[in-house]
Every structure is written in structure tokens, then in C-alpha cells.
Design a protein around this motif. Structure first.
Motif, short mmCIF file in Angstrom:
data_model
loop_
_atom_site.label_atom_id
_atom_site.label_comp_id
_atom_site.label_asym_id
_atom_site.label_seq_id
_atom_site.Cartn_x
_atom_site.Cartn_y
_atom_site.Cartn_z
N GLU A 129 10.82 0.73 -6.73
CA GLU A 129 11.22 -0.66 -6.52
C GLU A 129 12.67 -0.87 -6.93
O GLU A 129 13.46 -1.48 -6.21
N PHE A 130 13.04 -0.36 -8.12
CA PHE A 130 14.41 -0.51 -8.62
C PHE A 130 15.43 0.05 -7.62
O PHE A 130 16.42 -0.60 -7.28
N VAL A 131 15.16 1.25 -7.15
CA VAL A 131 16.11 1.91 -6.25
C VAL A 131 16.21 1.17 -4.91
O VAL A 131 17.31 0.86 -4.45
N TYR A 132 15.08 0.87 -4.31
CA TYR A 132 15.11 0.23 -2.99
C TYR A 132 15.74 -1.16 -3.07
O TYR A 132 16.59 -1.51 -2.23
N TRP A 188 11.60 -8.82 -2.64
CA TRP A 188 10.72 -7.65 -2.76
C TRP A 188 9.25 -8.04 -2.70
O TRP A 188 8.44 -7.42 -1.99
N LEU A 189 8.89 -9.09 -3.42
CA LEU A 189 7.50 -9.55 -3.44
C LEU A 189 7.06 -10.02 -2.05
O LEU A 189 5.93 -9.74 -1.63
N ASN A 190 7.92 -10.72 -1.35
CA ASN A 190 7.58 -11.18 0.00
C ASN A 190 7.41 -10.00 0.96
O ASN A 190 6.55 -10.01 1.85
N LEU A 191 8.22 -8.97 0.75
CA LEU A 191 8.15 -7.78 1.59
C LEU A 191 6.81 -7.06 1.47
O LEU A 191 6.30 -6.48 2.44
N GLN A 192 6.22 -7.11 0.28
CA GLN A 192 4.98 -6.37 0.02
C GLN A 192 3.82 -6.82 0.91
O GLN A 192 2.89 -6.04 1.16
N ARG A 193 3.88 -8.04 1.40
CA ARG A 193 2.77 -8.56 2.23
C ARG A 193 2.96 -8.26 3.71
O ARG A 193 2.12 -8.62 4.54
N GLU A 226 0.82 -1.20 0.00
CA GLU A 226 0.00 0.00 0.00
C GLU A 226 0.86 1.26 0.00
O GLU A 226 0.56 2.24 -0.69
N THR A 227 1.93 1.23 0.78
CA THR A 227 2.84 2.37 0.84
C THR A 227 3.54 2.59 -0.49
O THR A 227 3.66 3.72 -0.99
N VAL A 228 4.01 1.50 -1.09
CA VAL A 228 4.72 1.59 -2.37
C VAL A 228 3.79 2.14 -3.45
O VAL A 228 4.18 3.00 -4.24
N ARG A 229 2.55 1.66 -3.48
CA ARG A 229 1.59 2.14 -4.47
C ARG A 229 1.32 3.63 -4.30
O ARG A 229 1.27 4.39 -5.26
N MET A 230 1.18 4.05 -3.06
CA MET A 230 0.89 5.45 -2.79
C MET A 230 2.06 6.35 -3.20
O MET A 230 1.88 7.38 -3.84
N LEU A 231 3.28 5.94 -2.84
CA LEU A 231 4.45 6.76 -3.13
C LEU A 231 4.84 6.73 -4.61
O LEU A 231 5.46 7.67 -5.11
N SER A 232 4.46 5.67 -5.31
CA SER A 232 4.81 5.54 -6.72
C SER A 232 3.81 6.21 -7.65
O SER A 232 4.09 6.39 -8.84
N ALA A 233 2.65 6.58 -7.11
CA ALA A 233 1.56 7.09 -7.95
C ALA A 233 1.95 8.33 -8.74
O ALA A 233 1.52 8.51 -9.89
#
Length: 273
Positions: free
Chosen positions: A21-24, A35-40, A5-12
Motif C-alpha cells: 500500500e505504501f509503495v503504490y 486507496w480505500l475507494n480503490l479497494q472496492r 482481494e488482489t492486495v490481500r493475496m500479494l501482501s500475504a
């Protein structure tokens, strides 16, 4: 709040939605699966703070390559920062042209003028172990980065500080001279991305005389350092094919000057052979 949710909001609001995602991932050396595991997972305050700061830098047009400190070029990894331009895919096409037109079994001497990060010289050295490759730049900072990139990629390149060919005049000759010089006209600033203007070194981007100044110097000085059957390869701006080819045809009347297009069909390279 979850990571996703945070990534989606900040990437919008980012121009490139996957830049965060690339940078982090690369700053923290995470695999795609990591990265995918972190998203949950629930995001911590400190993690959110880091992501927010990175998103702010990206929104301010700071190149992702500068933030992580590297970029890929010709399947190699190069250190990049504000001292050098970020190597572009079209320059990879210039490297491929040189490799395709010159015998890998010959021991050729090569000079890369205005080497910047060392991308062209290091890429050629990695593909042609028997070529003797030198590279020059007017910027001591750029030469420092280029030297580090040669070391990182375990290739041998000799670096020299030089204003175009001044350090080599009457001293030695080369079978191949290659250059991706500053070629953007000051009047074409509006065609350049804000991130490039703001963060990449202007001295490596812009040139006087409608972007032709460095080409004129190369054309004038090259006869003194080129072997009899030597070749020249240049990257050019997409509007410069006719002007640059005429410059070199006038100077090298006995050679064939050709304009080559990039994968998008735009004039992008000049060969003199």
C-alpha cells in the motif's frame, strides 16, 4: 477480482503487510481515501501486473524507500536511492541531542562527516537558520544526492569531498563536528538485515578494526579542526559505547565524553564537550 482481494493475496507473504500500500500510494500519489475507494473496484490486468511486480520487489527485500525514491527524516523529505543509506530513526535522536545542547541563537559552524543523503546536515540547517553548516563525504555519488536534498528542502549547506577530515586540516575550524560513520564490524554481518546487505551501500555500513576505523580517524584528526570549546557528536553501534568513548577520552583529556542511550535504552550516541 476486486482490488482488495488482489492486495490481500500479494501482501500475504510480505514481511511488512502495509508495504505494498505504501509503495503504490506514493508512486501514484494517492491519498488514503483514494486507496480505500480503490479497494472496492474491479482491478484491471495492467493494474494487477503493476501490483504483482511491486510485490515481487518487496518480497525480494528491496526497501520500500528505494522503490518510491524518498524517505522522511526529522519531518523533512529526502531523496534516497542505492547511492546512499536510508536515514534511520536513531539518527533523528542524534539530531535532537545536538539541537537540545546548543544555543539556537549562537552562530555556530558545523561539519557533518560522511553525510550520505545529507540527512543530518539538512535537518540541522532547517532548524538552525543562523548556523553555518558544511558536510563532507568520500563518495561523489552521495554528495550528488545530498546536494539535491539540500536544494529540495531549501537550506544552505556547503558540500565537500573529503576522506574524513583530510580536506579541512589546518584550513578552518568548527564549533560542532557530527558524524554517523560506517560502524558495523565485518564480523557482525549476520546482525544486519538482508535488505540492507543487498541494497544499501556497503561502504557506508562497514568499517575495519571491529567497526572502529573511522572513529579512530576522527579522534586523531579532530583536534586540528575543532574550536577550543568545540563539541563532537557521534552515532555508534549499540556495542561500541565503551570502546568509542575511551578513544575520544584519550584524545580529548580535557573534555567530558558521554555515552547516550536511544529510546530503547541502547548505547547509541557519544558526545565530547
Amino acid at each position: 477480482m476486486l482490488w482488495i482481494e488482489t492486495v490481500r493475496m500479494l501482501s500475504a507473504d510480505l514481511e511488512e503487510p502495509f508495504a505494498l500500500e505504501f509503495v503504490y500510494r506514493n508512486l501514484y500519489e494517492l491519498t488514503k481515501l483514494d486507496w480505500l475507494n480503490l479497494q472496492r473496484q474491479e482491478i484491471t490486468d495492467s493494474e494487477r501486473s503493476v501490483l504483482t511486480e511491486l510485490a515481487k520487489r518487496l518480497k525480494n527485500n528491496e526497501p520500500p524507500q528505494y522503490i518510491v525514491g524518498w524517505t522522511e527524516f526529522c519531518d523533512l523529505r529526502f531523496k534516497v536511492d542505492g547511492r546512499v543509506l536510508i536515514p534511520r530513526p536513531e539518527t533523528e535522536e542524534l539530531v535532537r541531542l545536538i539541537l537540545s545542547e546548543n544555543d539556537e541563537n549562537e552562530c555556530l559552524s558545523v561539519l557533518d562527516i560522511g553525510t550520505g543523503s545529507g540527512a543530518i546536515a539538512v535537518a540541522l540547517a532547517s532548524k538552525r537558520k543562523n548556523w553555518l553548516i558544511e558536510a563532507s563525504d568520500l563518495s561523489s555519488d552521495a554528495l550528488s544526492v545530498a546536494t539535491e536534498n539540500a536544494d529540495r528542502n531549501a537550506v544552505s549547506v556547503h558540500f565537500t569531498k573529503s576522506d574524513v577530515l583530510s580536506a579541512f586540516m589546518e584550513r578552518k575550524k568548527f564549533d560542532i563536528i557530527v558524524s554517523n560513520p560506517p560502524y558495523i564490524a565485518f564480523s557482525d554481518t549476520d546482525e544486519v538485515d538482508d535488505s540492507v546487505i543487498k541494497y544499501e551501500p556497503n561502504s557506508a555500513l562497514f568499517a575495519e578494526n571491529m567497526g572502529l576505523a573511522i572513529y579512530k580517524k576522527i579522534a586523531k584528526e579532530a583536534p586540528s579542526v575543532l574550536t577550543e570549546n568545540g563539541r563532537i557528536y557521534l552515532e555508534i553501534g549499540y556495542k561500541q559505547g565503551q570502546a568509542v568513548s575511551q578513544l575520544f577520552q584519550k584524545q580529548f583529556a580535557d573534555k567530558t565524553v558521554s555515552v547516550h542511550q536511544d529510546i530503547f535504552g541502547k548505547d547509541r550516541m557519544i558526545s565530547v564537550k
